[in-house]
Scaffold this motif. Structure first.
Motif, PDB file in Angstrom:
ATOM      1  N   ILE A 166     -14.310  -2.776  17.125  1.00  0.00           N
ATOM      2  CA  ILE A 166     -13.872  -1.672  16.034  1.00  0.00           C
ATOM      3  C   ILE A 166     -12.325  -1.185  16.077  1.00  0.00           C
ATOM      4  CG2 ILE A 166     -14.263   0.547  14.799  1.00  0.00           C
ATOM      5  CD1 ILE A 166     -17.424   0.037  15.164  1.00  0.00           C
ATOM      6  N   LEU A 167     -12.328  -0.713  17.446  1.00  0.00           N
ATOM      7  CA  LEU A 167     -10.828  -0.358  17.719  1.00  0.00           C
ATOM      8  C   LEU A 167      -9.827  -1.282  17.703  1.00  0.00           C
ATOM      9  CD1 LEU A 167     -11.550   1.558  21.093  1.00  0.00           C
ATOM     10  CD2 LEU A 167     -11.159   2.598  18.606  1.00  0.00           C
ATOM     11  N   ARG A 168      -9.996  -2.676  18.066  1.00  0.00           N
ATOM     12  CA  ARG A 168      -9.039  -3.916  17.638  1.00  0.00           C
ATOM     13  C   ARG A 168      -9.055  -4.069  16.529  1.00  0.00           C
ATOM     14  NH1 ARG A 168      -4.990  -6.033  18.226  1.00  0.00           N
ATOM     15  NH2 ARG A 168      -4.823  -8.024  19.037  1.00  0.00           N
ATOM     16  N   LYS A 169      -9.899  -3.809  15.600  1.00  0.00           N
ATOM     17  CA  LYS A 169      -9.890  -4.105  14.176  1.00  0.00           C
ATOM     18  C   LYS A 169      -9.010  -3.036  13.687  1.00  0.00           C
ATOM     19  CE  LYS A 169     -10.975  -5.898  10.299  1.00  0.00           C
ATOM     20  NZ  LYS A 169      -9.820  -7.166   9.626  1.00  0.00           N
ATOM     21  N   ILE A 170      -9.102  -1.682  13.939  1.00  0.00           N
ATOM     22  CA  ILE A 170      -8.103  -0.977  13.415  1.00  0.00           C
ATOM     23  C   ILE A 170      -6.760  -1.094  13.591  1.00  0.00           C
ATOM     24  CG2 ILE A 170      -7.375   1.683  13.880  1.00  0.00           C
ATOM     25  CD1 ILE A 170     -10.358   2.111  14.291  1.00  0.00           C
ATOM     26  N   ILE A 171      -6.530  -1.514  14.931  1.00  0.00           N
ATOM     27  CA  ILE A 171      -4.966  -2.240  15.228  1.00  0.00           C
ATOM     28  C   ILE A 171      -4.532  -3.093  14.326  1.00  0.00           C
ATOM     29  CG2 ILE A 171      -3.512  -3.126  17.009  1.00  0.00           C
ATOM     30  CD1 ILE A 171      -5.582  -1.549  19.183  1.00  0.00           C
ATOM     31  N   GLU A 172      -5.465  -4.179  13.872  1.00  0.00           N
ATOM     32  CA  GLU A 172      -4.920  -5.259  13.214  1.00  0.00           C
ATOM     33  C   GLU A 172      -4.910  -4.771  11.713  1.00  0.00           C
ATOM     34  OE1 GLU A 172      -7.947  -8.343  13.901  1.00  0.00           O
ATOM     35  OE2 GLU A 172      -7.252  -8.618  15.921  1.00  0.00           O
ATOM     36  N   ASP A 173      -5.777  -4.014  11.135  1.00  0.00           N
ATOM     37  CA  ASP A 173      -5.544  -3.710   9.852  1.00  0.00           C
ATOM     38  C   ASP A 173      -4.430  -2.836   9.492  1.00  0.00           C
ATOM     39  OD1 ASP A 173      -7.942  -5.021   9.268  1.00  0.00           O
ATOM     40  OD2 ASP A 173      -9.090  -3.159   8.603  1.00  0.00           O
ATOM     41  N   GLU A 174      -4.157  -1.785  10.387  1.00  0.00           N
ATOM     42  CA  GLU A 174      -2.932  -0.995  10.194  1.00  0.00           C
ATOM     43  C   GLU A 174      -1.660  -1.810  10.216  1.00  0.00           C
ATOM     44  OE1 GLU A 174      -0.474   3.046  11.525  1.00  0.00           O
ATOM     45  OE2 GLU A 174      -2.048   2.102  12.879  1.00  0.00           O
ATOM     46  N   THR A 175      -1.580  -2.889  11.105  1.00  0.00           N
ATOM     47  CA  THR A 175      -0.288  -3.619  11.210  1.00  0.00           C
ATOM     48  C   THR A 175      -0.382  -4.411   9.953  1.00  0.00           C
ATOM     49  OG1 THR A 175      -0.787  -3.944  13.649  1.00  0.00           O
ATOM     50  CG2 THR A 175       0.674  -5.550  12.628  1.00  0.00           C
ATOM     51  N   GLU A 176      -1.373  -4.798   9.363  1.00  0.00           N
ATOM     52  CA  GLU A 176      -1.394  -5.747   8.011  1.00  0.00           C
ATOM     53  C   GLU A 176      -0.925  -4.672   6.854  1.00  0.00           C
ATOM     54  OE1 GLU A 176      -4.498  -8.161   5.291  1.00  0.00           O
ATOM     55  OE2 GLU A 176      -4.853  -8.175   7.372  1.00  0.00           O
ATOM     56  N   ALA A 177      -1.629  -3.552   6.940  1.00  0.00           N
ATOM     57  CA  ALA A 177      -1.429  -2.561   5.887  1.00  0.00           C
ATOM     58  C   ALA A 177       0.281  -2.172   5.769  1.00  0.00           C
ATOM     59  CB  ALA A 177      -2.286  -1.572   6.102  1.00  0.00           C
ATOM     60  N   VAL A 178       0.761  -1.864   7.133  1.00  0.00           N
ATOM     61  CA  VAL A 178       2.066  -1.304   6.898  1.00  0.00           C
ATOM     62  C   VAL A 178       2.810  -2.586   6.483  1.00  0.00           C
ATOM     63  CG1 VAL A 178       3.829  -0.760   8.453  1.00  0.00           C
ATOM     64  CG2 VAL A 178       1.947   0.345   8.804  1.00  0.00           C
ATOM     65  N   ALA A 179       2.655  -3.759   6.816  1.00  0.00           N
ATOM     66  CA  ALA A 179       3.447  -4.999   6.538  1.00  0.00           C
ATOM     67  C   ALA A 179       3.312  -5.208   4.821  1.00  0.00           C
ATOM     68  CB  ALA A 179       3.140  -6.220   7.205  1.00  0.00           C
ATOM     69  N   ILE A 180       2.359  -4.895   4.450  1.00  0.00           N
ATOM     70  CA  ILE A 180       2.143  -5.112   2.846  1.00  0.00           C
ATOM     71  C   ILE A 180       2.833  -3.904   2.194  1.00  0.00           C
ATOM     72  CG2 ILE A 180       0.382  -4.804   1.149  1.00  0.00           C
ATOM     73  CD1 ILE A 180      -1.660  -6.200   2.994  1.00  0.00           C
ATOM     74  N   LEU A 181       2.874  -2.602   2.711  1.00  0.00           N
ATOM     75  CA  LEU A 181       3.427  -1.679   1.858  1.00  0.00           C
ATOM     76  C   LEU A 181       5.010  -1.740   2.186  1.00  0.00           C
ATOM     77  CD1 LEU A 181       1.310   1.597   3.319  1.00  0.00           C
ATOM     78  CD2 LEU A 181       1.518   0.721   0.936  1.00  0.00           C
ATOM     79  N   LYS A 182       5.408  -2.391   3.154  1.00  0.00           N
ATOM     80  CA  LYS A 182       6.982  -2.393   3.482  1.00  0.00           C
ATOM     81  C   LYS A 182       7.443  -3.498   2.532  1.00  0.00           C
ATOM     82  CE  LYS A 182       7.748  -0.656   8.015  1.00  0.00           C
ATOM     83  NZ  LYS A 182       7.866  -1.086   9.310  1.00  0.00           N
ATOM     84  N   LYS A 183       6.699  -4.592   2.386  1.00  0.00           N
ATOM     85  CA  LYS A 183       6.991  -5.625   1.484  1.00  0.00           C
ATOM     86  C   LYS A 183       7.029  -5.329   0.053  1.00  0.00           C
ATOM     87  CE  LYS A 183       5.312 -10.287  -0.110  1.00  0.00           C
ATOM     88  NZ  LYS A 183       4.250 -11.076  -0.017  1.00  0.00           N
ATOM     89  N   ASN A 184       6.253  -4.363  -0.358  1.00  0.00           N
ATOM     90  CA  ASN A 184       6.372  -3.824  -1.788  1.00  0.00           C
ATOM     91  C   ASN A 184       7.309  -2.441  -1.828  1.00  0.00           C
ATOM     92  OD1 ASN A 184       4.423  -5.649  -2.704  1.00  0.00           O
ATOM     93  ND2 ASN A 184       2.753  -4.447  -1.888  1.00  0.00           N
ATOM     94  N   GLY A 185       7.786  -2.329  -0.701  1.00  0.00           N
ATOM     95  CA  GLY A 185       8.701  -1.107  -0.996  1.00  0.00           C
ATOM     96  C   GLY A 185       8.417   0.110  -0.833  1.00  0.00           C
ATOM     97  N   ALA A 186       6.972   0.371  -0.143  1.00  0.00           N
ATOM     98  CA  ALA A 186       6.557   1.629  -0.233  1.00  0.00           C
ATOM     99  C   ALA A 186       6.574   1.937   1.300  1.00  0.00           C
ATOM    100  CB  ALA A 186       4.928   1.671  -0.684  1.00  0.00           C
ATOM    101  N   LYS A 187       6.689   3.401   1.693  1.00  0.00           N
ATOM    102  CA  LYS A 187       6.585   3.876   2.871  1.00  0.00           C
ATOM    103  C   LYS A 187       5.099   4.170   3.336  1.00  0.00           C
ATOM    104  CE  LYS A 187       8.841   7.167   5.955  1.00  0.00           C
ATOM    105  NZ  LYS A 187       9.597   8.322   5.968  1.00  0.00           N
ATOM    106  N   PRO A 188       4.701   3.748   4.417  1.00  0.00           N
ATOM    107  CA  PRO A 188       3.383   4.164   4.922  1.00  0.00           C
ATOM    108  C   PRO A 188       3.113   5.585   5.291  1.00  0.00           C
ATOM    109  CG  PRO A 188       4.565   2.656   6.392  1.00  0.00           C
ATOM    110  CD  PRO A 188       5.303   2.944   5.297  1.00  0.00           C
ATOM    111  N   PRO A 189       2.151   6.285   5.023  1.00  0.00           N
ATOM    112  CA  PRO A 189       1.968   7.812   5.323  1.00  0.00           C
ATOM    113  C   PRO A 189       1.670   7.621   7.028  1.00  0.00           C
ATOM    114  CG  PRO A 189       0.021   6.711   4.431  1.00  0.00           C
ATOM    115  CD  PRO A 189       0.944   5.774   4.252  1.00  0.00           C
TER     116      PRO A 189
END
Length: 176
Positions: A45-68
């Motif tokens: 679960i901890l490892r998945k958290i690391i991967e999910d956040e990394t992916e979410a930040v990349a998607i937000l940046k790609k769409n021009g949004a700033k991650p909280p």
């Protein structure tokens, strides 16, 4: 997975299981199974958290949004150090846990601090992973782990209370 928030309940339950099963020696093999399961699942679960956040930040940046900030406990998991004792390889037969039941069996070790991310990776891809007894052998104290790369260099002993502290911090610091 991480964004639905249900992982917190699972991590809480796994932390509780560590507290319970480490003391139930009359159910030795089953207790050992449940402890190994709790450690492996929580590391996953901890490892998945690391991967999910990394992916979410990349998607937000790609769409021009700033991650909280903080979005998830990524900084905690990547940069926080987990206390451990490092035992150097002695070259003796059976060194890699076959006859080692508690940290004292390895002799003197060195206090080190490990990244949570590294420990999760070592548990998920481990060459060496075993439960560690208290010195009086009345309960389990924690676990031993080493990466494939370090298997003939050293093994780390991590106390359950330190692992549970990381789990609690992760649950408390997540905004999801």
């Amino acid at each position: 997975m991480v964004f639905d928030g249900h992982w917190k309940w699972e991590v809480q339950e796994l932390s509780w299981e560590v507290s319970l099963w480490r003391k139930l020696l009359f159910l030795s093999e089953y207790a050992k199974h449940r402890l190994n399961r709790a450690i492996l699942y929580s590391a996953t679960i901890l490892r998945k958290i690391i991967e999910d956040e990394t992916e979410a930040v990349a998607i937000l940046k790609k769409n021009g949004a700033k991650p909280p900030h903080p979005m998830l406990p990524h900084k905690l998991l990547v940069e926080t150090k987990l206390p451990a004792i490092r035992y150097p390889y002695t070259g003796q037969e059976g060194w890699s846990l076959r006859s080692k039941l508690c940290p004292e069996d390895y002799g003197s070790g060195t206090k080190v601090e490990l990244s949570v991310k590294d420990v999760c990776n070592w548990l998920l891809h481990s060459y060496v992973w075993s439960l560690a007894w208290d010195s009086d052998k009345k309960s389990y104290a924690g676990f031993f782990v080493a990466s494939d790369f370090d298997r003939e260099k050293y093994v780390h002993a991590i106390h359950f209370s330190d692992w549970q502290t990381v789990l609690k911090l992760c649950m408390d610091q997540s905004v999801f």
